[in-house]
Design a protein around this motif. Structure first.
Motif, PDB file in Angstrom:
ATOM      1  N   TYR B  35       0.855  -1.175   0.000  1.00  0.00           N
ATOM      2  CA  TYR B  35       0.000   0.000   0.000  1.00  0.00           C
ATOM      3  C   TYR B  35       0.899   1.236   0.000  1.00  0.00           C
ATOM      4  N   ARG B  36       0.318   2.348  -0.427  1.00  0.00           N
ATOM      5  CA  ARG B  36       1.039   3.621  -0.398  1.00  0.00           C
ATOM      6  C   ARG B  36       0.173   4.636   0.333  1.00  0.00           C
ATOM      7  N   GLN B  37       0.789   5.339   1.275  1.00  0.00           N
ATOM      8  CA  GLN B  37       0.058   6.355   2.013  1.00  0.00           C
ATOM      9  C   GLN B  37       0.707   7.716   1.782  1.00  0.00           C
ATOM     10  N   SER B  38      -0.014   8.576   1.063  1.00  0.00           N
ATOM     11  CA  SER B  38       0.446   9.936   0.837  1.00  0.00           C
ATOM     12  C   SER B  38      -0.031  10.813   1.982  1.00  0.00           C
ATOM     13  N   LEU B  39       0.579  11.979   2.111  1.00  0.00           N
ATOM     14  CA  LEU B  39       0.274  12.880   3.222  1.00  0.00           C
ATOM     15  C   LEU B  39      -1.210  13.232   3.243  1.00  0.00           C
ATOM     16  N   GLY B  40      -1.833  13.028   4.404  1.00  0.00           N
ATOM     17  CA  GLY B  40      -3.238  13.402   4.553  1.00  0.00           C
ATOM     18  C   GLY B  40      -4.220  12.425   3.953  1.00  0.00           C
ATOM     19  N   GLN B  41      -3.720  11.287   3.480  1.00  0.00           N
ATOM     20  CA  GLN B  41      -4.591  10.293   2.864  1.00  0.00           C
ATOM     21  C   GLN B  41      -4.523   8.981   3.627  1.00  0.00           C
ATOM     22  N   GLY B  42      -5.481   8.127   3.354  1.00  0.00           N
ATOM     23  CA  GLY B  42      -5.388   6.775   3.874  1.00  0.00           C
ATOM     24  C   GLY B  42      -4.529   5.922   2.960  1.00  0.00           C
ATOM     25  N   PRO B  43      -4.111   4.762   3.436  1.00  0.00           N
ATOM     26  CA  PRO B  43      -3.336   3.864   2.571  1.00  0.00           C
ATOM     27  C   PRO B  43      -4.130   3.481   1.321  1.00  0.00           C
ATOM     28  N   GLU B  44      -3.420   3.421   0.188  1.00  0.00           N
ATOM     29  CA  GLU B  44      -4.046   3.036  -1.075  1.00  0.00           C
ATOM     30  C   GLU B  44      -3.380   1.763  -1.589  1.00  0.00           C
ATOM     31  N   PHE B  45      -4.204   0.834  -2.007  1.00  0.00           N
ATOM     32  CA  PHE B  45      -3.729  -0.455  -2.487  1.00  0.00           C
ATOM     33  C   PHE B  45      -2.863  -0.312  -3.731  1.00  0.00           C
ATOM     34  N   LEU B  46      -1.752  -1.055  -3.745  1.00  0.00           N
ATOM     35  CA  LEU B  46      -0.889  -1.101  -4.924  1.00  0.00           C
ATOM     36  C   LEU B  46      -0.942  -2.475  -5.598  1.00  0.00           C
ATOM     37  N   ILE B  47      -0.584  -3.525  -4.816  1.00  0.00           N
ATOM     38  CA  ILE B  47      -0.442  -4.851  -5.403  1.00  0.00           C
ATOM     39  C   ILE B  47      -0.607  -5.906  -4.327  1.00  0.00           C
ATOM     40  N   TYR B  48      -1.068  -7.085  -4.760  1.00  0.00           N
ATOM     41  CA  TYR B  48      -1.296  -8.207  -3.855  1.00  0.00           C
ATOM     42  C   TYR B  48      -0.654  -9.453  -4.442  1.00  0.00           C
ATOM     43  N   PHE B  49       0.117 -10.145  -3.614  1.00  0.00           N
ATOM     44  CA  PHE B  49       0.728 -11.417  -3.995  1.00  0.00           C
ATOM     45  C   PHE B  49       0.064 -12.556  -3.218  1.00  0.00           C
ATOM     46  N   GLN B  50      -0.177 -13.638  -3.926  1.00  0.00           N
ATOM     47  CA  GLN B  50      -0.556 -14.888  -3.286  1.00  0.00           C
ATOM     48  C   GLN B  50       0.559 -15.861  -3.655  1.00  0.00           C
ATOM     49  N   GLY B  51       1.405 -16.179  -2.682  1.00  0.00           N
ATOM     50  CA  GLY B  51       2.592 -16.970  -3.006  1.00  0.00           C
ATOM     51  C   GLY B  51       3.565 -16.135  -3.810  1.00  0.00           C
ATOM     52  N   THR B  52       4.038 -16.672  -4.908  1.00  0.00           N
ATOM     53  CA  THR B  52       5.029 -15.964  -5.721  1.00  0.00           C
ATOM     54  C   THR B  52       4.408 -15.052  -6.772  1.00  0.00           C
ATOM     55  N   GLY B  53       3.152 -15.272  -7.070  1.00  0.00           N
ATOM     56  CA  GLY B  53       2.536 -14.542  -8.167  1.00  0.00           C
ATOM     57  C   GLY B  53       1.751 -13.320  -7.742  1.00  0.00           C
TER      58      GLY B  53
END
Lengths: 113, 113
Positions: B35-53
């Motif tokens: 996740y990425r959290q910019s100033l004044g914002q909530g965390p925003e989803f970037l990417i999800y891994f299940q195992g290696t993929g």
């Protein structure tokens, strides 16, 4: 397009009183909601959650209320303690299966001793 | 380790440089999230891994961002040609699977100057 909104960026509450943090969401398909607490320089930590089949969930000093018709949830903390001072995020799971969370912008709670 | 470890805790880089951010999840956790959290914002989803993929990379903002998890444990988030707008706290979380909840790391604060 902010799907989860926390309209109060900050809140100050006297120690011992009730803290009420609010959250609104736009997508009626959301059916699981969580509250996270974040201290500076730490990652968010899970606090409490609620499923849409309930309208209330309680855990010690923390209670979450869900009003599905209003698409609104709230977190009540009573009695508030100085250690509760933190930023609180509401979040919803937007895609069951990968449990990707959509967060609100957060409310900074300050408990005044 | 007992928790999710992220290194470095702080990274300052010049615009246009390449950076790598590392996440060491809780041992045995199959799911890993950035996740990425910019100033004044909530965390925003970037990417999800299940195992290696990478099961869901829909949150990566553009092709300058890439993440890997070659052995299903440690993950690296890679950002090419950094821009000032990339400045944020990058959070990693891991989970034992659906319904087990997340554990977040403390994050890497990236500053692009």
């Amino acid at each position: 397009d902010q799907q989860v909104k926390q309209n109060s960026p900050s809140l100050s509450v006297q120690e011992g009183r009730i803290s009420i943090l609010n959250c609104d969401y736009t997508n009626s398909m959301f059916d699981y909601f969580l509250w996270y607490k974040k201290y500076p320089a730490e990652g968010p930590t899970f606090l409490i959650s609620i499923s849409s089949i309930k309208d209330k969930n309680e855990d010690g000093r923390f209670t979450v209320f869900l009003n599905k018709s209003a698409k609104h949830l709230s977190l009540h903390i009573v009695p508030s303690q100085p250690g509760d001072s933190a930023v609180y995020f509401c979040a919803t799971i937007s895609n069951f299966g990968n449990e990707k969370l959509t967060f609100g912008t957060g409310t900074r709670l300050t408990i005044i001793p | 380790g007992a928790g999710v470890s992220q290194t470095p805790s702080n990274k300052v880089t010049e615009k246009g440089k390449y950076v790598e951010l590392r996440c060491d999840p809780i041992s045995g956790h199959t799911a890993l999230y950035w996740y990425r959290q910019s100033l004044g914002q909530g965390p925003e989803f970037l990417i999800y891994f299940q195992g290696t993929g990478a099961a869901d990379d829909s949150g990566l903002p553009n092709d300058r961002f890439f993440a890997v998890r070659p052995e299903g444990s440690v993950s690296t988030l890679k950002i090419q040609r950094t821009e000032r707008g990339d400045s944020a706290v990058y959070l990693c979380a891991s989970s034992a699977g659906p319904n087990y909840g997340y554990t977040f790391g403390s994050g890497t604060r990236l500053t692009v100057v």
